[in-house]
Design a protein around this motif. Sequence first.
Motif, short mmCIF file in Angstrom:
data_model
loop_
_atom_site.label_atom_id
_atom_site.label_comp_id
_atom_site.label_asym_id
_atom_site.label_seq_id
_atom_site.Cartn_x
_atom_site.Cartn_y
_atom_site.Cartn_z
N GLU A 94 0.81 -1.21 0.00
CA GLU A 94 0.00 0.00 0.00
C GLU A 94 0.85 1.27 0.00
N HIS A 98 2.71 1.18 -5.68
CA HIS A 98 2.21 2.08 -6.72
C HIS A 98 3.24 3.13 -7.09
N THR A 125 -1.50 -3.95 -17.48
CA THR A 125 -2.11 -3.30 -16.32
C THR A 125 -2.96 -4.26 -15.50
N PHE A 129 -3.74 -5.73 -10.62
CA PHE A 129 -4.97 -5.93 -9.86
C PHE A 129 -4.69 -6.49 -8.47
N ARG A 133 -3.38 0.48 -7.58
CA ARG A 133 -4.47 1.06 -8.37
C ARG A 133 -3.89 1.87 -9.52
N SER A 135 -5.33 4.16 -11.09
CA SER A 135 -5.66 5.57 -10.88
C SER A 135 -4.59 6.29 -10.07
N GLU A 136 -4.04 5.64 -9.06
CA GLU A 136 -2.97 6.25 -8.26
C GLU A 136 -1.70 6.42 -9.08
N ARG A 163 -13.34 0.25 -14.56
CA ARG A 163 -13.22 -0.84 -13.59
C ARG A 163 -12.28 -1.90 -14.13
N ASP A 169 -14.89 -1.78 -7.49
CA ASP A 169 -14.44 -0.41 -7.28
C ASP A 169 -13.80 0.12 -8.55
N TRP A 171 -12.98 3.97 -10.95
CA TRP A 171 -12.64 5.37 -10.74
C TRP A 171 -13.01 6.16 -11.96
N TYR A 173 -12.04 9.19 -14.44
CA TYR A 173 -10.78 9.79 -14.85
C TYR A 173 -11.01 10.62 -16.10
#
Length: 183
Positions: A94, A98, A125, A129, A133, A135-136, A163, A169, A171, A173
């Motif tokens: 965590e 990323h 990508t 998973f 993420r 998105s981060e 997704r 979950d 996001w 963008y």
Amino acid sequence: MTRIEDLAESFGRHIATSWQRTVAGAQRVVIVVYDKELERTLRARKLAFETAAREAGHEWRELDLADAFAQWMAADEYKDEYFMSPEDIQLKLEAEFHVYVADLVRSTLCRADVTENTVVALLGTGSLFGLARISEVLRIIEGDIEGRLVVFFPGHFERNNYRLLDARDGWNYLAVPITTHNE
């Protein structure tokens, strides 16, 4: 024509349009969304995307993230301990993974041969998973995008929400989506 070929054709039409040079980094991202079952087909036909970019007068660079976790883990001095007790790696994942992936992407985006006319393609990508993420990662590197960053995304796009691998979950963008359904 297959779904991947349809995506390549849509991508070709999009990438051939004139690029605005004053848009934000987040708007320089193109996300090619395809069904997760088509990952192997996409990899076998990725040349169609490269050809479309080159025919539009753009350079093409590629980065595959499929082995990013393995590289990150192999470089960790405590890897043997993590394999003995895998639950201990969650905090490290965590906090660090990323950023590691963002640094990998940044190393390609910042190469001397990557210019405002270059398409950088990001494959693999789906291998992120559960580990990081996308998105981060994109938020970290969006300021480094000079040309266009094309993210090949096995998942789903609906109502401006992405997704990965159809997970719950998602996001929202600012990227341009390329889908088979022209959503």
